[in-house]
Design an enzyme around this catalytic site. Sequence first.
Site, PDB file in Angstrom:
ATOM      1  N   ARG A 122      45.767  41.453  43.560  1.00  0.00           N
ATOM      2  CA  ARG A 122      46.565  40.751  44.552  1.00  0.00           C
ATOM      3  C   ARG A 122      47.989  41.306  44.544  1.00  0.00           C
ATOM      4  O   ARG A 122      48.463  41.781  43.510  1.00  0.00           O
ATOM      5  CB  ARG A 122      46.599  39.256  44.252  1.00  0.00           C
ATOM      6  CG  ARG A 122      45.309  38.534  44.600  1.00  0.00           C
ATOM      7  CD  ARG A 122      45.422  37.037  44.385  1.00  0.00           C
ATOM      8  NE  ARG A 122      45.534  36.676  42.986  1.00  0.00           N
ATOM      9  CZ  ARG A 122      46.656  36.425  42.345  1.00  0.00           C
ATOM     10  NH1 ARG A 122      47.810  36.447  42.993  1.00  0.00           N
ATOM     11  NH2 ARG A 122      46.661  36.123  41.072  1.00  0.00           N
ATOM     12  N   TYR A 137      41.121  44.697  48.629  1.00  0.00           N
ATOM     13  CA  TYR A 137      40.882  43.994  47.360  1.00  0.00           C
ATOM     14  C   TYR A 137      40.628  42.490  47.593  1.00  0.00           C
ATOM     15  O   TYR A 137      41.277  41.873  48.436  1.00  0.00           O
ATOM     16  CB  TYR A 137      42.089  44.185  46.403  1.00  0.00           C
ATOM     17  CG  TYR A 137      41.950  43.276  45.221  1.00  0.00           C
ATOM     18  CD1 TYR A 137      41.065  43.604  44.195  1.00  0.00           C
ATOM     19  CD2 TYR A 137      42.598  42.053  45.180  1.00  0.00           C
ATOM     20  CE1 TYR A 137      40.854  42.727  43.153  1.00  0.00           C
ATOM     21  CE2 TYR A 137      42.396  41.171  44.136  1.00  0.00           C
ATOM     22  CZ  TYR A 137      41.525  41.513  43.125  1.00  0.00           C
ATOM     23  OH  TYR A 137      41.308  40.637  42.102  1.00  0.00           O
ATOM     24  N   GLY A 138      39.759  41.930  46.793  1.00  0.00           N
ATOM     25  CA  GLY A 138      39.300  40.538  46.911  1.00  0.00           C
ATOM     26  C   GLY A 138      40.305  39.520  47.409  1.00  0.00           C
ATOM     27  O   GLY A 138      40.213  39.044  48.539  1.00  0.00           O
ATOM     28  N   GLY A 139      41.271  39.187  46.553  1.00  0.00           N
ATOM     29  CA  GLY A 139      42.190  38.096  46.881  1.00  0.00           C
ATOM     30  C   GLY A 139      43.021  38.377  48.128  1.00  0.00           C
ATOM     31  O   GLY A 139      43.525  37.455  48.773  1.00  0.00           O
ATOM     32  N   LYS A 141      41.750  32.924  48.383  1.00  0.00           N
ATOM     33  CA  LYS A 141      43.124  32.492  48.083  1.00  0.00           C
ATOM     34  C   LYS A 141      43.886  32.113  49.357  1.00  0.00           C
ATOM     35  O   LYS A 141      44.655  31.156  49.362  1.00  0.00           O
ATOM     36  CB  LYS A 141      43.872  33.598  47.349  1.00  0.00           C
ATOM     37  CG  LYS A 141      43.201  34.056  46.076  1.00  0.00           C
ATOM     38  CD  LYS A 141      43.075  32.932  45.089  1.00  0.00           C
ATOM     39  CE  LYS A 141      42.476  33.422  43.780  1.00  0.00           C
ATOM     40  NZ  LYS A 141      42.386  32.361  42.778  1.00  0.00           N
ATOM     41  N   HIS A 172      44.034  25.317  42.260  1.00  0.00           N
ATOM     42  CA  HIS A 172      43.510  26.508  41.574  1.00  0.00           C
ATOM     43  C   HIS A 172      42.853  26.038  40.269  1.00  0.00           C
ATOM     44  O   HIS A 172      43.381  26.259  39.178  1.00  0.00           O
ATOM     45  CB  HIS A 172      44.686  27.454  41.293  1.00  0.00           C
ATOM     46  CG  HIS A 172      44.289  28.825  40.855  1.00  0.00           C
ATOM     47  ND1 HIS A 172      45.130  29.660  40.156  1.00  0.00           N
ATOM     48  CD2 HIS A 172      43.138  29.528  41.019  1.00  0.00           C
ATOM     49  CE1 HIS A 172      44.525  30.810  39.914  1.00  0.00           C
ATOM     50  NE2 HIS A 172      43.318  30.756  40.420  1.00  0.00           N
ATOM     51  N   SER A 220      45.511  32.956  36.874  1.00  0.00           N
ATOM     52  CA  SER A 220      44.469  33.972  37.035  1.00  0.00           C
ATOM     53  C   SER A 220      44.238  34.722  35.727  1.00  0.00           C
ATOM     54  O   SER A 220      45.193  35.029  35.003  1.00  0.00           O
ATOM     55  CB  SER A 220      44.916  34.970  38.092  1.00  0.00           C
ATOM     56  OG  SER A 220      45.311  34.295  39.250  1.00  0.00           O
ATOM     57  N   CYS A 260      42.882  33.806  32.922  1.00  0.00           N
ATOM     58  CA  CYS A 260      43.159  33.076  31.680  1.00  0.00           C
ATOM     59  C   CYS A 260      41.914  32.308  31.221  1.00  0.00           C
ATOM     60  O   CYS A 260      42.018  31.324  30.485  1.00  0.00           O
ATOM     61  CB  CYS A 260      44.315  32.098  31.863  1.00  0.00           C
ATOM     62  SG  CYS A 260      45.905  32.909  31.957  1.00  0.00           S
ATOM     63  N   ASN A 300      35.159  31.526  32.039  1.00  0.00           N
ATOM     64  CA  ASN A 300      34.527  31.290  30.730  1.00  0.00           C
ATOM     65  C   ASN A 300      34.430  29.791  30.431  1.00  0.00           C
ATOM     66  O   ASN A 300      33.403  29.307  29.948  1.00  0.00           O
ATOM     67  CB  ASN A 300      35.331  31.963  29.606  1.00  0.00           C
ATOM     68  CG  ASN A 300      35.276  33.476  29.694  1.00  0.00           C
ATOM     69  OD1 ASN A 300      34.456  34.029  30.428  1.00  0.00           O
ATOM     70  ND2 ASN A 300      36.144  34.151  28.961  1.00  0.00           N
ATOM     71  N   ASP A 304      37.084  28.419  40.113  1.00  0.00           N
ATOM     72  CA  ASP A 304      38.399  28.899  40.555  1.00  0.00           C
ATOM     73  C   ASP A 304      39.155  27.928  41.452  1.00  0.00           C
ATOM     74  O   ASP A 304      40.366  27.854  41.365  1.00  0.00           O
ATOM     75  CB  ASP A 304      38.213  30.240  41.288  1.00  0.00           C
ATOM     76  CG  ASP A 304      39.519  30.995  41.459  1.00  0.00           C
ATOM     77  OD1 ASP A 304      40.308  31.029  40.506  1.00  0.00           O
ATOM     78  OD2 ASP A 304      39.751  31.553  42.550  1.00  0.00           O
ATOM     79  N   ASN A 339      41.354  44.585  35.963  1.00  0.00           N
ATOM     80  CA  ASN A 339      41.065  43.531  36.948  1.00  0.00           C
ATOM     81  C   ASN A 339      39.748  43.820  37.688  1.00  0.00           C
ATOM     82  O   ASN A 339      39.554  43.394  38.816  1.00  0.00           O
ATOM     83  CB  ASN A 339      42.231  43.412  37.945  1.00  0.00           C
ATOM     84  CG  ASN A 339      42.149  42.143  38.781  1.00  0.00           C
ATOM     85  OD1 ASN A 339      41.690  41.102  38.306  1.00  0.00           O
ATOM     86  ND2 ASN A 339      42.580  42.216  40.029  1.00  0.00           N
ATOM     87  N   ALA A 340      38.842  44.560  37.034  1.00  0.00           N
ATOM     88  CA  ALA A 340      37.521  44.816  37.638  1.00  0.00           C
ATOM     89  C   ALA A 340      36.791  43.479  37.810  1.00  0.00           C
ATOM     90  O   ALA A 340      36.966  42.556  37.008  1.00  0.00           O
ATOM     91  CB  ALA A 340      36.713  45.737  36.743  1.00  0.00           C
ATOM     92  N   ARG A 341      35.976  43.386  38.829  1.00  0.00           N
ATOM     93  CA  ARG A 341      35.383  42.082  39.171  1.00  0.00           C
ATOM     94  C   ARG A 341      33.884  42.176  39.403  1.00  0.00           C
ATOM     95  O   ARG A 341      33.352  43.245  39.703  1.00  0.00           O
ATOM     96  CB  ARG A 341      36.025  41.570  40.471  1.00  0.00           C
ATOM     97  CG  ARG A 341      37.517  41.349  40.403  1.00  0.00           C
ATOM     98  CD  ARG A 341      37.854  40.097  39.677  1.00  0.00           C
ATOM     99  NE  ARG A 341      39.288  39.867  39.575  1.00  0.00           N
ATOM    100  CZ  ARG A 341      39.848  38.678  39.652  1.00  0.00           C
ATOM    101  NH1 ARG A 341      39.126  37.593  39.843  1.00  0.00           N
ATOM    102  NH2 ARG A 341      41.143  38.538  39.512  1.00  0.00           N
ATOM    103  N   PHE A 362      36.526  29.820  23.537  1.00  0.00           N
ATOM    104  CA  PHE A 362      35.163  29.898  24.093  1.00  0.00           C
ATOM    105  C   PHE A 362      34.402  28.584  23.857  1.00  0.00           C
ATOM    106  O   PHE A 362      34.905  27.524  24.179  1.00  0.00           O
ATOM    107  CB  PHE A 362      34.437  31.135  23.559  1.00  0.00           C
ATOM    108  CG  PHE A 362      35.220  32.398  23.822  1.00  0.00           C
ATOM    109  CD1 PHE A 362      35.499  32.781  25.126  1.00  0.00           C
ATOM    110  CD2 PHE A 362      35.728  33.162  22.780  1.00  0.00           C
ATOM    111  CE1 PHE A 362      36.251  33.927  25.395  1.00  0.00           C
ATOM    112  CE2 PHE A 362      36.480  34.310  23.041  1.00  0.00           C
ATOM    113  CZ  PHE A 362      36.734  34.680  24.345  1.00  0.00           C
ATOM    114  N   GLY A 363      33.190  28.650  23.274  1.00  0.00           N
ATOM    115  CA  GLY A 363      32.364  27.448  23.108  1.00  0.00           C
ATOM    116  C   GLY A 363      33.095  26.350  22.339  1.00  0.00           C
ATOM    117  O   GLY A 363      32.927  25.151  22.615  1.00  0.00           O
TER     118      GLY A 363
END
Length: 600
Positions: A87, A215-217, A224, A244, A266, A268, A272, A295, A383-385, A509-510
Site C-alpha cells: 500500500r 497491488y492488493g490494498g 481497504k 480494521h 497490518s 501484526c 494468525n 481483517d 509483503n508477499a500475499r 500463536f496458540g
Amino acid sequence: MNAMTQDLDAIPKLNTNGGTSLQALSDWVAEVAALTQPDAIHWCDGSDAESAELIAQMEADGTLIPLNSETHPNSWLHRSHPDDVARVEHLTFVCTSDQDDAGPNNHWMAPADGHAKMDGLFDGCMRGRTMYVIPYCMGPIESPLSRCGVEITDSPYVVANMRLMTRMGAPALERIEREGRFVRGLHSIGELDPNRRFIMHFPEELTIKSYGSGYGGNALLGKKCHALRIASHQARQEGWLAEHMLILGIENPQGQTHYIAAAFPSACGKTNLAMLIPPEGYREAGWKVWTVGDDICWMRPGADGRLYAINPEAGFFGVAPGTSAKSNPNALKCVQRNTIFTNVGVTADNQPWWEGIDDDQQPAVDWRGEPYEAGKRPAAHPNARFTVSARQCPSYSSEAENPAGVPISAIVFGGRRASLVPLVFEARDWTHGVLVGAAMGSETTAAATGQVGVMRRDPMAMKPFCGYNFADYFSHWLSFDNGQNKLPKIFHVNWFRKGADGKFLWPGFGDNLRVLEWMVGRVEGRANAVDTPIGAIPSEADLNLEGVELSDDARAVLFGYDRDGWKAEFDSIGEYLEEYGPRMPEALKDERVRIASELG
Ligand code: OXD
Ligand code: MN
C-alpha cells in the site's frame, strides 16, 4: 460533476457482454468508458466459466503462472511490478469539501482537484484493454449489515482476486439493482509508474479512484478503500462501525461461544490470531477457535443493545512470509489449492515458498523471477500475499454467513510494542477503552512502503484506513455509550514485548488463547485482575500458564507495569490528542487527564 460528464451518445458502441437495469450504473459505466476508451466492456457475473476464461487468458500472457498442480492444484503465482508491492499511504488521499473533515490523519485534496487529477490520468488509459465491471457485495448477500459496490478495472488479476475476496457477480448486481445505491470504484493499473500513482477517496460521493498500482490494498477496491475508508464514513452517518479488526469465536468445553473483535496494525498477526489452534491441553479439554474474519469487521448495535458484527470479506489476503505449520497451520491448509500467490518464491518443483514456511524445501527462484541467491534478496517479498476463499479455512465459522452477524463480547486493541506495554490489560469502561484504542502505538511493518520498525501512533489500527478526521471518529466511538447499548469490554494486548536480549518474551500463536480465555473470564465476571491506573492487569496466577516456560524476569515484565514509563507515555498521548485541535472530544482528553493524575 467532473470531466466524465460527456455526451453519452457520442460513445461508440463497444463490444460488451452484459448490462444492468439500473440507470445510474449504466450511465456511470458509459461515462467511464467514454473517459478511459477501452476496447471492450466485460460485465462480471462471477461464474466458474468466466473465471476459467480469465485465468486461461492470464496464463497465456504470463500474468498468472501455474504452480505445481499435484501439490497446489488450481493455484497460481503472480509477480507484481517490483515497484508495486505494498500500500502507498503517501499517495492515498481523502477528498472532502472541508479539509478538516478529512483531518490531520489523512492526506487531503479538494474534491474538484482530486477528480481533475485522476480524470487526467484515466483519460484514454484503457485503450487496447478490456474494461471489467465488477458488481460486489461486502458481507453476506442477505445481510442488512452488508453494503455493495461496483469496481471498474482494466486488470483481470483484480477480477480474479475480487472473486475470492468478495461476493461478486450476479447476486451482488441483483442487490445493487434492488437498492439503487452502490459505492463507485474506478481502477486502472495505468503504466504502473510510481510517479503516476494515486489512490483517492471521495467519501461524500461514495466514490474511489485508484490509478497506477495493481497491488492488493491499492487495487482490490472492496477491501481497504471501500470496506474501511468509505465504509467508516458511511458507518458514522448510519450509526455503525467499520473497523480494521479480525473476528473470532472461542468455544469453551461446555459448547458456549464468545466472539471477539481485535484490531492490530497490518502484518501484526491478525490472520494468525483469527485462525488460532488451541494449545494441546486446551484442545484436549474441548476448546475450539472459530474464524469469522481476519481483517475487517463491520458492527452495529442489535435490538438487544449488543454489537453484532459481520466480516464484509469472503476471502483472506494474508501475508505469506512467516506462515508455517507452527504459526498458522489453518492458513497453510487453506492455501493448498485454489489460491493466488503474489510475490512469493518458488521451489525447483514449482511449489510456492517463503521465508519462515519452515518446510524442508529450498527456493529456486525469487519473487522477481530470478534464480534465488542467498543473501541477495529474500525469496519472497516481505509483503508477499496469498488470496484464498475463506470457505477453505478449516476453522471457518458457520456463523460467518449469518446475515444477523455475531454478538461481540470483547474488543481487543494491540500493537507491536517492544517495551513498556504489558501482555494484557482491561479498560475500566467504554470511555477508557476508546482512549486505549486512540492511544495505540505500533512499529511499522512491510505492509506499506516506507521505513519498517518505527513506532507510530496507529489509533485502533485505523491510521491508514479511517476515511475522516480521527477526532470525529473518536466522538463516534464514544457515542455508542448511550445508556442503552450493552457494550463489549475493551482490552489491550501486546504479543511483541521483548527482553533485554531483543527476543520476544511471550510465545504467542496458540498460547494467545490463554490471554483470550482470561478475557472471557472477565466478561463472565469470573476472572481476577489487579487494578492499576492504566487498567486491570491479571497477575500471573490469573492466567492458565500451565506448560508455558517464562523466566522470572519475563513474568515481571509481562504482568507488571512501569509507572514512570507510563507517565511519559501519557504525556506523549496528551500531545498526540492535541494535534487534532478543538474537534478532539473533551471526554477523551478528560479521561487521559484522569489517568495521568492517578499515575502521579
Ligand atoms: C492488509 C493490510 O492487506 O492491512 O490487510 O495492509
Ligand atoms: Mn489489514
